[in-house]
Write a protein that holds these residues in place. Structure first.
Motif, mmCIF file in Angstrom:
data_model
loop_
_atom_site.group_PDB
_atom_site.id
_atom_site.type_symbol
_atom_site.label_atom_id
_atom_site.label_comp_id
_atom_site.label_asym_id
_atom_site.label_seq_id
_atom_site.Cartn_x
_atom_site.Cartn_y
_atom_site.Cartn_z
ATOM 1 N N PHE A 1 -9.090 -1.819 -3.463
ATOM 2 C CA PHE A 1 -7.741 -1.394 -3.787
ATOM 3 C C PHE A 1 -7.611 -1.124 -5.283
ATOM 4 O O PHE A 1 -8.355 -1.655 -6.102
ATOM 5 C CB PHE A 1 -6.722 -2.459 -3.392
ATOM 6 C CG PHE A 1 -6.658 -2.732 -1.916
ATOM 7 C CD1 PHE A 1 -7.258 -1.888 -1.001
ATOM 8 C CD2 PHE A 1 -6.008 -3.848 -1.429
ATOM 9 C CE1 PHE A 1 -7.213 -2.135 0.356
ATOM 10 C CE2 PHE A 1 -5.950 -4.110 -0.079
ATOM 11 C CZ PHE A 1 -6.552 -3.253 0.813
ATOM 12 N N HIS A 2 -6.629 -0.307 -5.617
ATOM 13 C CA HIS A 2 -6.304 -0.088 -7.021
ATOM 14 C C HIS A 2 -5.945 -1.434 -7.649
ATOM 15 O O HIS A 2 -5.257 -2.248 -7.019
ATOM 16 C CB HIS A 2 -5.117 0.875 -7.134
ATOM 17 C CG HIS A 2 -4.853 1.365 -8.517
ATOM 18 N ND1 HIS A 2 -4.246 0.581 -9.477
ATOM 19 C CD2 HIS A 2 -5.111 2.564 -9.112
ATOM 20 C CE1 HIS A 2 -4.123 1.277 -10.597
ATOM 21 N NE2 HIS A 2 -4.658 2.473 -10.406
ATOM 22 N N PRO A 3 -6.387 -1.702 -8.879
ATOM 23 C CA PRO A 3 -6.098 -2.999 -9.498
ATOM 24 C C PRO A 3 -4.627 -3.372 -9.493
ATOM 25 O O PRO A 3 -4.275 -4.554 -9.342
ATOM 26 C CB PRO A 3 -6.626 -2.815 -10.931
ATOM 27 C CG PRO A 3 -7.708 -1.803 -10.802
ATOM 28 C CD PRO A 3 -7.260 -0.863 -9.720
ATOM 29 N N ASP A 4 -3.743 -2.385 -9.614
ATOM 30 C CA ASP A 4 -2.306 -2.681 -9.633
ATOM 31 C C ASP A 4 -1.770 -3.060 -8.262
ATOM 32 O O ASP A 4 -0.651 -3.571 -8.160
ATOM 33 C CB ASP A 4 -1.527 -1.474 -10.161
ATOM 34 C CG ASP A 4 -1.804 -1.189 -11.625
ATOM 35 O OD1 ASP A 4 -2.338 -2.089 -12.307
ATOM 36 O OD2 ASP A 4 -1.501 -0.067 -12.082
ATOM 37 N N ASP A 5 -2.533 -2.792 -7.198
ATOM 38 C CA ASP A 5 -2.068 -3.057 -5.836
ATOM 39 C C ASP A 5 -2.709 -4.297 -5.213
ATOM 40 O O ASP A 5 -2.281 -4.744 -4.142
ATOM 41 C CB ASP A 5 -2.355 -1.851 -4.929
ATOM 42 C CG ASP A 5 -1.678 -0.586 -5.423
ATOM 43 O OD1 ASP A 5 -0.663 -0.697 -6.129
ATOM 44 O OD2 ASP A 5 -2.167 0.509 -5.103
ATOM 45 N N GLN A 6 -3.719 -4.860 -5.859
ATOM 46 C CA GLN A 6 -4.483 -5.943 -5.241
ATOM 47 C C GLN A 6 -3.647 -7.198 -5.017
ATOM 48 O O GLN A 6 -3.702 -7.808 -3.939
ATOM 49 C CB GLN A 6 -5.712 -6.257 -6.093
ATOM 50 C CG GLN A 6 -6.759 -5.156 -6.084
ATOM 51 C CD GLN A 6 -7.962 -5.481 -6.949
ATOM 52 O OE1 GLN A 6 -8.152 -6.622 -7.347
ATOM 53 N NE2 GLN A 6 -8.781 -4.474 -7.237
ATOM 54 N N GLU A 7 -2.874 -7.595 -6.002
ATOM 55 C CA GLU A 7 -2.092 -8.828 -5.867
ATOM 56 C C GLU A 7 -1.081 -8.730 -4.733
ATOM 57 O O GLU A 7 -0.929 -9.664 -3.932
ATOM 58 C CB GLU A 7 -1.378 -9.136 -7.182
ATOM 59 C CG GLU A 7 -0.599 -10.446 -7.150
ATOM 60 C CD GLU A 7 0.045 -10.772 -8.483
ATOM 61 O OE1 GLU A 7 0.864 -11.702 -8.527
ATOM 62 O OE2 GLU A 7 -0.272 -10.096 -9.490
ATOM 63 N N GLU A 8 -0.392 -7.581 -4.645
ATOM 64 C CA GLU A 8 0.596 -7.404 -3.585
ATOM 65 C C GLU A 8 -0.072 -7.371 -2.213
ATOM 66 O O GLU A 8 0.442 -7.943 -1.241
ATOM 67 C CB GLU A 8 1.389 -6.118 -3.812
ATOM 68 C CG GLU A 8 2.429 -5.800 -2.743
ATOM 69 C CD GLU A 8 3.563 -6.818 -2.688
ATOM 70 O OE1 GLU A 8 4.285 -6.826 -1.678
ATOM 71 O OE2 GLU A 8 3.723 -7.597 -3.651
ATOM 72 N N ALA A 9 -1.235 -6.706 -2.110
ATOM 73 C CA ALA A 9 -1.950 -6.646 -0.836
ATOM 74 C C ALA A 9 -2.365 -8.032 -0.384
ATOM 75 O O ALA A 9 -2.223 -8.394 0.798
ATOM 76 C CB ALA A 9 -3.173 -5.735 -0.957
ATOM 77 N N ARG B 1 -6.595 6.978 -3.292
ATOM 78 C CA ARG B 1 -5.684 7.701 -2.422
ATOM 79 C C ARG B 1 -4.727 6.721 -1.746
ATOM 80 O O ARG B 1 -5.123 5.623 -1.336
ATOM 81 C CB ARG B 1 -6.457 8.489 -1.344
ATOM 82 C CG ARG B 1 -7.299 9.612 -1.932
ATOM 83 C CD ARG B 1 -8.024 10.391 -0.837
ATOM 84 N NE ARG B 1 -7.115 11.051 0.083
ATOM 85 C CZ ARG B 1 -6.566 12.242 -0.120
ATOM 86 N NH1 ARG B 1 -6.833 12.913 -1.255
ATOM 87 N NH2 ARG B 1 -5.763 12.787 0.769
ATOM 88 N N TRP B 2 -3.460 7.152 -1.641
ATOM 89 C CA TRP B 2 -2.466 6.299 -0.990
ATOM 90 C C TRP B 2 -2.787 6.148 0.494
ATOM 91 O O TRP B 2 -3.112 7.126 1.181
ATOM 92 C CB TRP B 2 -1.072 6.882 -1.157
ATOM 93 C CG TRP B 2 -0.475 6.607 -2.503
ATOM 94 C CD1 TRP B 2 -0.377 7.462 -3.556
ATOM 95 C CD2 TRP B 2 0.093 5.359 -2.931
ATOM 96 N NE1 TRP B 2 0.214 6.838 -4.622
ATOM 97 C CE2 TRP B 2 0.523 5.556 -4.273
ATOM 98 C CE3 TRP B 2 0.275 4.123 -2.330
ATOM 99 C CZ2 TRP B 2 1.118 4.540 -5.012
ATOM 100 C CZ3 TRP B 2 0.869 3.110 -3.063
ATOM 101 C CH2 TRP B 2 1.295 3.315 -4.387
ATOM 102 N N ILE C 1 1.681 -2.360 4.679
ATOM 103 C CA ILE C 1 1.778 -2.159 3.237
ATOM 104 C C ILE C 1 1.200 -0.798 2.879
ATOM 105 O O ILE C 1 0.310 -0.286 3.574
ATOM 106 C CB ILE C 1 1.010 -3.274 2.474
ATOM 107 C CG1 ILE C 1 1.232 -3.155 0.963
ATOM 108 C CG2 ILE C 1 -0.466 -3.240 2.815
ATOM 109 C CD1 ILE C 1 0.620 -4.290 0.156
ATOM 110 N N GLU C 2 1.721 -0.195 1.820
ATOM 111 C CA GLU C 2 1.140 1.014 1.251
ATOM 112 C C GLU C 2 0.397 0.622 -0.023
ATOM 113 O O GLU C 2 0.938 -0.101 -0.862
ATOM 114 C CB GLU C 2 2.218 2.053 0.930
ATOM 115 C CG GLU C 2 2.878 2.642 2.176
ATOM 116 C CD GLU C 2 3.903 3.709 1.837
ATOM 117 O OE1 GLU C 2 4.000 4.078 0.628
ATOM 118 O OE2 GLU C 2 4.611 4.173 2.741
ATOM 119 N N TYR C 3 -0.836 1.080 -0.147
ATOM 120 C CA TYR C 3 -1.614 0.780 -1.337
ATOM 121 C C TYR C 3 -2.558 1.950 -1.613
ATOM 122 O O TYR C 3 -2.763 2.827 -0.769
ATOM 123 C CB TYR C 3 -2.418 -0.515 -1.176
ATOM 124 C CG TYR C 3 -3.170 -0.634 0.134
ATOM 125 C CD1 TYR C 3 -4.251 0.187 0.426
ATOM 126 C CD2 TYR C 3 -2.786 -1.580 1.083
ATOM 127 C CE1 TYR C 3 -4.938 0.073 1.621
ATOM 128 C CE2 TYR C 3 -3.467 -1.704 2.286
ATOM 129 C CZ TYR C 3 -4.545 -0.877 2.548
ATOM 130 O OH TYR C 3 -5.222 -0.989 3.733
#
Length: 339
Positions: free
Chosen positions: A63-71, A99-100, A87-89
């Protein structure tokens, strides 16, 4: 609740692999504790990673680093509660670009209700998401240009007034109506979560009064609002504004408001769980008949009420003018998180 696919996993694992590989989506599965132990061929084609390299917790690094914590947070919540995961990541593509992706998962339970496995999918939504963002950008740009037009017109009226001070009363009234058109535009233009004009709730009477201010017929008492005043928020405001803006525009062009003595009665009634809104025109210049081919405005009204609000829209062409009845559930006029 998904039935246990034990026969597929245990008796015929090859059948499960063939089934998931035939799907256009990425499919993955975990044990009951969340340990990832299966990905289909689409996953490896998309990510380009070696088979088995994302087992266990290796998936989070994709995952994108900015999305890892939320995922991780969403996934831990699903594991602890048994609730569906969604979830969208941004997922790293084999090209190196992110890619989203829409990730979803459901638990598989045994006869006693215990979770035995999770089965999930990843769907590439990047193209659709970027198209939506582009449409939103174009919508905002169009709205900005329209508002600028209103401002320019108001400015030209002000400049003209300096040359003809004797027309001050007329010019001031005209400028006020131009400003009202700008405010009404905020109700009827498409909105995203970021651009919605309504903060909290308003009422249908309040919204319609603002919407009809540009029309002289409102001040003249030829647009009459009556009945119950019903609470709405942005969920209900924009579709209803589109409906009544279209009806008012048509009434000015060739309906009741195209004559000096025509009028419109708009009655709002709470009937059980529904809001019933009746638009009745009186004094149309000539009997109206149903159009042979519904135009864009008619389709827009239908979409606003029936598709967006899940309601019903009925039209009848009476000798005195058009009559429209819109019926919508009250709980469809407000968002559930503000109800």
């Amino acid at each position: 609740m998904l039935k246990s696919p034990r026969g597929i996993f245990d008796a015929s694992p090859d059948m499960f692999a063939i089934l998931t590989d035939a799907m256009p989506q990425m499919v993955w599965s975990t044990r009951s504790d969340g340990f990832h132990d299966y990905y289909n061929a689409r996953w490896y084609e998309f990510t380009g990673v070696p088979p088995g390299s994302t087992d266990g917790e290796g998936w989070n690094g994709m995952f994108h680093p900015d999305d890892q914590e939320e995922a991780w947070s969403r996934w831990r919540h699903s594991l602890s509660t048994g609730e569906a995961y969604e979830i969208e990541y941004r997922l790293r593509h084999h090209s190196g670009a992110y890619r989203w992706t829409l990730g979803r998962a459901l638990p598989v339970r045994d006869a006693s209700g215990a979770i035995t496995r999770w089965i999930g999918t990843c769907t590439d939504i990047d193209d659709a998401k970027r198209a939506a963002e582009q449409n939103e950008l174009l919508s905002r740009e169009l709205s900005h240009r329209i508002k600028n037009i209103f401002a320019v017109i108001a400015g030209l009226i002000g400049l003209s007034l300096r040359q003809a001070p004797e027309a001050r009363s007329f010019a001031t009234s005209l400028r006020d109506r131009i400003a009202s058109l700008g405010r009404a535009h905020e109700f009827v233009r498409p909105h995203s979560d970021e651009s919605r004009p309504t903060s909290g709730r308003t009422t249908i009477h309040g919204m319609l009064t603002e919407l009809f201010k540009p029309y002289p017929a409102l001040d003249e008492g030829r647009i009459v609002l009556s009945g119950d005043d019903i609470a709405i928020d942005d969920r209900g405001a924009t579709p209803l504004a589109l409906l009544f803006h279209e009806l008012a525009t048509n009434a000015v062009k060739y309906g009741a408001l195209s004559t000096d003595d025509g009028r419109i009665d708009l009655n709002l009634v709470i009937a059980g769980e529904n809001a019933v809104m009746t638009w009745t025109e009186h004094g149309a210049p000539k009997p109206l008949t149903p159009p042979a081919h519904p135009g864009f405005g008619t389709r827009l009204c239908d979409i606003s009420v029936e598709k967006q609000l899940g309601g019903q829209l009925l039209r009848s062409w009476e000798p005195d003018g058009l009559r429209v009845v819109a019926t919508v559930r009250l709980d469809n006029l407000v968002r559930s998180d503000t109800a």
